[in-house]
Scaffold this active site. Sequence first.
Site, mmCIF file in Angstrom:
data_model
loop_
_atom_site.group_PDB
_atom_site.id
_atom_site.type_symbol
_atom_site.label_atom_id
_atom_site.label_comp_id
_atom_site.label_asym_id
_atom_site.label_seq_id
_atom_site.Cartn_x
_atom_site.Cartn_y
_atom_site.Cartn_z
ATOM 1 N N LYS A 6 0.295 5.266 -6.233
ATOM 2 C CA LYS A 6 -0.725 5.247 -7.293
ATOM 3 C C LYS A 6 -1.646 6.460 -7.193
ATOM 4 O O LYS A 6 -1.920 7.140 -8.168
ATOM 5 C CB LYS A 6 -1.516 3.938 -7.189
ATOM 6 N N HIS B 51 -27.439 20.190 -2.557
ATOM 7 C CA HIS B 51 -27.654 20.638 -3.923
ATOM 8 C C HIS B 51 -26.761 21.821 -4.269
ATOM 9 O O HIS B 51 -26.585 22.703 -3.438
ATOM 10 C CB HIS B 51 -29.119 21.045 -4.106
ATOM 11 N N CYS C 34 -1.335 1.671 -3.177
ATOM 12 C CA CYS C 34 -2.329 2.738 -2.977
ATOM 13 C C CYS C 34 -1.737 4.149 -2.951
ATOM 14 O O CYS C 34 -2.245 5.043 -3.627
ATOM 15 C CB CYS C 34 -3.074 2.557 -1.656
ATOM 16 N N CYS D 221 0.816 -1.214 0.000
ATOM 17 C CA CYS D 221 0.000 0.000 0.000
ATOM 18 C C CYS D 221 0.851 1.267 0.000
ATOM 19 O O CYS D 221 0.677 2.141 -0.842
ATOM 20 C CB CYS D 221 -0.948 0.004 1.207
ATOM 21 N N GLU E 21 -7.035 1.662 -13.260
ATOM 22 C CA GLU E 21 -6.431 2.817 -12.600
ATOM 23 C C GLU E 21 -5.251 3.371 -13.408
ATOM 24 O O GLU E 21 -5.141 4.580 -13.637
ATOM 25 C CB GLU E 21 -5.988 2.429 -11.190
ATOM 26 N N TYR F 114 -8.827 -3.843 -11.327
ATOM 27 C CA TYR F 114 -8.557 -2.593 -10.609
ATOM 28 C C TYR F 114 -7.336 -1.866 -11.181
ATOM 29 O O TYR F 114 -7.393 -0.688 -11.522
ATOM 30 C CB TYR F 114 -8.217 -2.907 -9.143
ATOM 31 N N GLU G 19 -26.295 13.863 -4.325
ATOM 32 C CA GLU G 19 -27.715 14.010 -3.964
ATOM 33 C C GLU G 19 -28.601 13.033 -4.744
ATOM 34 O O GLU G 19 -29.721 12.737 -4.348
ATOM 35 C CB GLU G 19 -28.203 15.443 -4.171
HETATM 36 P P1 NDP Z 1 -7.811 -8.057 -10.610
HETATM 37 O O1 NDP Z 1 -8.087 -9.415 -10.097
HETATM 38 O O2 NDP Z 1 -8.640 -6.919 -10.175
HETATM 39 O O3 NDP Z 1 -7.833 -8.093 -12.205
HETATM 40 C C1 NDP Z 1 -7.035 -8.964 -12.934
HETATM 41 C C2 NDP Z 1 -7.381 -8.811 -14.386
HETATM 42 O O4 NDP Z 1 -6.457 -9.541 -15.180
HETATM 43 C C3 NDP Z 1 -8.759 -9.334 -14.731
HETATM 44 O O5 NDP Z 1 -9.352 -8.487 -15.654
HETATM 45 C C4 NDP Z 1 -8.474 -10.706 -15.335
HETATM 46 O O6 NDP Z 1 -9.409 -11.093 -16.269
HETATM 47 C C5 NDP Z 1 -7.156 -10.440 -16.028
HETATM 48 N N1 NDP Z 1 -6.321 -11.635 -16.164
HETATM 49 C C6 NDP Z 1 -5.966 -12.515 -15.203
HETATM 50 N N2 NDP Z 1 -5.156 -13.457 -15.695
HETATM 51 C C7 NDP Z 1 -4.982 -13.172 -17.010
HETATM 52 C C8 NDP Z 1 -4.266 -13.781 -18.064
HETATM 53 N N3 NDP Z 1 -3.532 -14.875 -17.866
HETATM 54 N N4 NDP Z 1 -4.322 -13.220 -19.289
HETATM 55 C C9 NDP Z 1 -5.045 -12.095 -19.497
HETATM 56 N N5 NDP Z 1 -5.756 -11.483 -18.534
HETATM 57 C C10 NDP Z 1 -5.729 -12.011 -17.300
HETATM 58 O O7 NDP Z 1 -6.274 -7.844 -10.298
HETATM 59 P P2 NDP Z 1 -5.381 -6.549 -10.187
HETATM 60 O O8 NDP Z 1 -4.019 -7.039 -10.448
HETATM 61 O O9 NDP Z 1 -5.919 -5.419 -10.980
HETATM 62 O O10 NDP Z 1 -5.528 -6.158 -8.652
HETATM 63 C C11 NDP Z 1 -5.331 -7.169 -7.653
HETATM 64 C C12 NDP Z 1 -6.177 -6.893 -6.455
HETATM 65 O O11 NDP Z 1 -5.588 -5.840 -5.699
HETATM 66 C C13 NDP Z 1 -7.587 -6.403 -6.754
HETATM 67 O O12 NDP Z 1 -8.471 -7.444 -7.022
HETATM 68 C C14 NDP Z 1 -7.927 -5.660 -5.494
HETATM 69 O O13 NDP Z 1 -8.362 -6.569 -4.524
HETATM 70 C C15 NDP Z 1 -6.585 -5.065 -5.081
HETATM 71 N N6 NDP Z 1 -6.474 -3.659 -5.530
HETATM 72 C C16 NDP Z 1 -7.307 -2.734 -4.965
HETATM 73 C C17 NDP Z 1 -7.240 -1.417 -5.359
HETATM 74 C C18 NDP Z 1 -8.175 -0.439 -4.754
HETATM 75 O O14 NDP Z 1 -8.742 -0.744 -3.714
HETATM 76 N N7 NDP Z 1 -8.396 0.716 -5.379
HETATM 77 C C19 NDP Z 1 -6.274 -0.960 -6.361
HETATM 78 C C20 NDP Z 1 -5.465 -2.017 -6.890
HETATM 79 C C21 NDP Z 1 -5.562 -3.299 -6.480
HETATM 80 P P3 NDP Z 1 -10.766 -11.859 -15.864
HETATM 81 O O15 NDP Z 1 -11.659 -10.820 -15.275
HETATM 82 O O16 NDP Z 1 -11.253 -12.424 -17.125
HETATM 83 O O17 NDP Z 1 -10.355 -12.894 -14.864
#
Ligand code: NDP
Length: 456
Positions: free
Chosen positions: A51, A435, A48, A43, A181, A177, A440
């Site tokens: 980022k 408002h 976080c 984080c 982002e 996510y 709202e």
């Molecule tokens: P996510 O799980 O959110 O997303 C992973 C993405 O990668 C999905 O779209 C998935 O597709 C795709 N994917 C996975 N494997 C492959 C592959 N082999 N080939 C192509 N595409 C693939 O992971 P992130 O890495 O973005 O983030 C990890 C976690 O960290 C989040 O889930 C969240 O819990 C946390 N996080 C929270 C944030 C916040 O609170 N603002 C910010 C950043 C991270 P599909 O959907 O088809 O599986």
Amino acid sequence: MNAYDFDLFVIGGGSGGVRASRIAAGYGAKVAVAEEYRLGGTCVIRGCVPKKLLMYASQFGMALEDSKGFGWQVPEASHEWQSLARAKDSEVGRLEQVYEGLLGSAGVKVIKGKATIAGTHEVCVNGVTFTADHILIATGATPEVPQIPGAELMVTSNEVLALERPPERIAIVGGGYIACEFAGIFKGLGSSVWMVHRGSRLLRGFDEQVREHIGNELAANEIQMRLGTTVAAVERKRNAYQLYLGSGEILDVDLVMAATGRRPNTDGLGLERVGVHVDARGAIPVDSYSRTSCNHVYAVGDVTDRLNLTPVAIHEGHAFADTVFGNRPRRTDHEGVPFAVFSQPQVAAVGLTEEEACARHGAVRVYSSAFRPMRAALSGRKERVLVKLIADAATDRILGAHIVAADAAEIIQGIAIALKAGATKTDFDATIGVHPSVAEEFVTLKNARYSTRLQS
Ligand code: NDP
């Protein structure tokens, strides 16, 4: 006399580990925490915090453009990446010091190095073995890269936070996510951005209407979407890269970022030596008190792959320390946790999606409104907000709230309190709005549609 060197040995100095260490020490426990990289964890050091600083930086670009609609005469602006990078690094360094200070003043011993479990109550760091009554695993997770030809040419969120210059053209693989982002961050800082996602919509697991809306918003913000396509290979081409898509298209870019999920950090920890079970993804299953399959070993945060969010890890660490050292058994409630994706616009939600609500509650009333925010009237930006509430048809209780808007994260926190308190649609209707504001809309939503769709 204590038979062990420490009452608690924490492996991992991130959000969950640091909170657990401090609280346990506050109860009088003798605590050590081992960290192999920098205190603060994902984080603070490479998640976080940096980022969000980059997100703020990127928003100024958009604000400068939008300001013209409000009468500002803006000479051509340029952005200096190096000074942003320096400022960000210095803020991250300051927070790291804060973490170090907090642990020091709590009397926690910080040990720099990779820790492994060496025996039942033994942890080894840099060749030195320490004994501990309890062990807490708080090692987090690490970016996962798809195993395709040229995988080693892709960067992850770790490296993009330490770039020396921004890419002119970047392809981001993934639709979760991190992908959403960083697409906004690089677009705002002037890059041409492609999002390449294997699914037909972004943000799997989110409300379907929200997924469709955010996809349209990012496309309207000139992020070039390549949906429903895989990435076959990456090749270096002089100082740039070629990304071969399953669709047959080849993208020429300067940087390829994999944002394809994160894997729990359990490799090489020696968990098998104490009988700590891990699942197929490498995550440590725990009970509601964060206890692993070994009685004196606990785990909190992303390494347990429950709800991978910083405030959740902090709560789990705190609840663990209260339970084990404070004689106050406490669990983390993983229901009703609000969350936000800091894309541009942001996506935020609390509670159930429409699909989940139908599956769990049978019939629900759905209220939603998509509209152009007032700011866009003068800026001319093609921007639409989505606000959505889902109410239980039988009890009127709000089951889920969703918003796609510029400050969605700031708005959802207050809504989450209402949901935690069991607010009904009638309670929302009885609340007078602020408002003019986007928020709202949550208290003026009318015209329900009934939904009984089964989750597909
Ligand atoms: P996510 O799980 O959110 O997303 C992973 C993405 O990668 C999905 O779209 C998935 O597709 C795709 N994917 C996975 N494997 C492959 C592959 N082999 N080939 C192509 N595409 C693939 O992971 P992130 O890495 O973005 O983030 C990890 C976690 O960290 C989040 O889930 C969240 O819990 C946390 N996080 C929270 C944030 C916040 O609170 N603002 C910010 C950043 C991270 P599909 O959907 O088809 O599986």
